[in-house]
Design a protein around this motif. Structure first.
Motif, PDB file in Angstrom:
ATOM      1  N   TYR A   3      74.773 -22.092  95.782  1.00  0.00           N
ATOM      2  CA  TYR A   3      74.707 -20.976  94.664  1.00  0.00           C
ATOM      3  C   TYR A   3      73.791 -21.265  93.424  1.00  0.00           C
ATOM      4  N   CYS A  58      83.222 -25.021  85.633  1.00  0.00           N
ATOM      5  CA  CYS A  58      83.648 -24.090  86.321  1.00  0.00           C
ATOM      6  C   CYS A  58      84.739 -23.356  85.673  1.00  0.00           C
ATOM      7  N   GLY A  59      84.664 -21.911  85.875  1.00  0.00           N
ATOM      8  CA  GLY A  59      85.815 -21.264  85.225  1.00  0.00           C
ATOM      9  C   GLY A  59      87.040 -21.435  85.824  1.00  0.00           C
ATOM     10  N   ASN A  99      87.659 -27.560  93.322  1.00  0.00           N
ATOM     11  CA  ASN A  99      87.380 -27.031  92.136  1.00  0.00           C
ATOM     12  C   ASN A  99      88.185 -27.144  91.101  1.00  0.00           C
ATOM     13  N   CYS A 125      88.500 -17.415  90.450  1.00  0.00           N
ATOM     14  CA  CYS A 125      87.347 -17.645  90.234  1.00  0.00           C
ATOM     15  C   CYS A 125      86.797 -16.477  89.221  1.00  0.00           C
ATOM     16  N   GLU A 157      87.498 -16.728  97.791  1.00  0.00           N
ATOM     17  CA  GLU A 157      87.930 -16.691  96.389  1.00  0.00           C
ATOM     18  C   GLU A 157      87.866 -15.186  95.705  1.00  0.00           C
ATOM     19  N   CYS A 181      77.114 -16.688  89.110  1.00  0.00           N
ATOM     20  CA  CYS A 181      77.992 -17.754  88.225  1.00  0.00           C
ATOM     21  C   CYS A 181      77.329 -18.565  87.220  1.00  0.00           C
ATOM     22  N   TYR A 185      77.629 -20.896  85.383  1.00  0.00           N
ATOM     23  CA  TYR A 185      77.838 -22.272  85.366  1.00  0.00           C
ATOM     24  C   TYR A 185      76.712 -23.010  86.306  1.00  0.00           C
TER      25      TYR A 185
HETATM   26 FE1  SF4 Z   1      83.692 -21.977  89.722  1.00  0.00          FE
HETATM   27 FE2  SF4 Z   1      81.320 -20.746  89.709  1.00  0.00          FE
HETATM   28 FE3  SF4 Z   1      82.429 -21.442  92.084  1.00  0.00          FE
HETATM   29 FE4  SF4 Z   1      83.577 -19.674  90.307  1.00  0.00          FE
HETATM   30  S1  SF4 Z   1      81.542 -19.641  91.263  1.00  0.00           S
HETATM   31  S2  SF4 Z   1      84.784 -21.190  91.398  1.00  0.00           S
HETATM   32  S3  SF4 Z   1      83.192 -20.144  88.306  1.00  0.00           S
HETATM   33  S4  SF4 Z   1      81.482 -22.872  90.527  1.00  0.00           S
END
Ligand code: SF4
Ligand code: 13P
Length: 328
Positions: A44, A104-105, A132, A190, A218, A278, A280
């Protein structure tokens, strides 16, 4: 978020290729070599960050790389729980996270106290935590899992009833695959995948009827119902590579679309609109990678008592993942 980004046709955003970007990339690679550092990047990550990595992968593959590296420094271009997992698996290395705000949310949705209360509510059941989570929560777990091996991990346990935290959607997906078990899930999710709605998928599919729908677990069950394939980020990369189809609708974060395009330029990859990002993951930028490597900023440190217990849960997962052929 980096100001130097521009939207492209598929909803992803890329930083324009300037001499400054190339200079930074070259500087980071030179520095990494000089300091015997390995750069690991999650799928990501921003494209220009992916390009400087020694290894790009999903959570499980990055954990494997972290556990076996002999480099003195691991620069983790990803989010905090991933860098922590690298430290748990290879504690002698200096593990650096380019920006400590890269959290991470979903990981924020369960604390160690809440994990203890969850176990107390259902005594005698093992707790499986998704990677996570922060190390304090992993320390409360019997075993960890990633999106690649979640069903394999649950199947490896003798218990019929299993607690699963924090992702209710990944837990629900495992439940569907293992109907003989009872998966009791925490109520986390997520926030990036949460925005993907079935209506958006149907609308995009109507525009590209030939496209196969590839989704990350997710996503909600209503979205997963619409998918032709459900898998981890690396699972999606591999599926798209071996599929004879040439068009794909990707139901996950934008970085994966950039990776797929780089790997398979002759195939077409579409996002839903608006494309999920994302926030983060996007905290990591080339300037911060350079600064953290130059000054050895943001080392990951885990208190010894937490380290020992959290490592046990991660190592149990790694043992299951290497001894059992992934059937997920
Ligand atoms: Fe965490 Fe970002 Fe992965 Fe969602 S996409 S689980 S917020 S790291
Ligand atoms: P993967 O293990 O599939 O890379 O997923 C990590 C993650 O955070 C997805 O949101």
């Amino acid at each position: 978020m980096c100001a130097l980004v521009m939207p492209v046709d598929d909803g992803t955003r890329v930083r324009p290729r300037t001499p400054e970007v190339e200079r930074l990339q070259h500087h980071i690679r030179t520095l990494a070599k000089r300091k015997n550092a390995v750069i690991l990047a999650h799928i990501y990550q921003r494209l220009e960050v992916q390009e400087i990595a020694d290894f790009i992968g999903d959570s499980l593959n990055l954990s494997r790389e972290a556990s076996r590296t002999n480099a003195d420094i691991i620069v983790f271009c990803g989010v905090h729980f991933m860098a922590e997992t690298a430290k748990l698996l290879n504690p002698k290395r200096l593990v650096l996270l380019p920006d400590m705000k890269a959290g991470c949310g979903m990981a924020d949705m369960i604390t160690a106290d809440q994990a203890r209360a969850f176990k107390a509510q259902y005594p005698g059941r093992p707790l499986v935590t998704y990677v996570n989570t922060y190390a304090e929560v992993k320390a409360e777990a019997d075993i960890c899992c990633t999106s690649t091996n979640a069903a394999t991990v649950v199947r490896s346990l003798p218990d019929r009833e299993v607690l699963f935290a924090p992702d209710m959607y990944l837990g629900g997906w495992v439940q569907k695959r293992l109907p003989e078990r009872r998966i009791i899930t925490w109520h986390g999710y997520c926030p990036t995948h949460y925005v993907i709605q079935p209506g958006m998928v149907r609308a995009r599919k109507a525009q590209h009827p030939e496209a196969l729908v590839l989704a990350h677990p997710e996503c909600s069950p209503e979205v997963l119902e619409l998918a032709d394939f459900v898998g981890s980020t690396q699972g999606i990369v591999e599926f798209a590579g071996r599929s004879s189809a040439s068009e794909f609708l990707i139901l996950t974060e934008a970085g994966l679309i950039l990776r797929l395009k780089a790997l398979h330029p002759h195939k077409k990859f579409y996002s839903i609109a608006p494309c999920p990002h994302c926030p983060y993951m996007k905290f990591v930028e080339l300037e911060k990678v350079a600064a953290c490597l130059e000054q050895e900023l943001n080392p990951i440190e885990i208190p010894t008592a937490i380290m020992l217990r959290a490592r046990r849960s991660i190592e149990r997962m790694m043992a299951v993942s290497t001894s059992v052929q992934p059937a997920d």
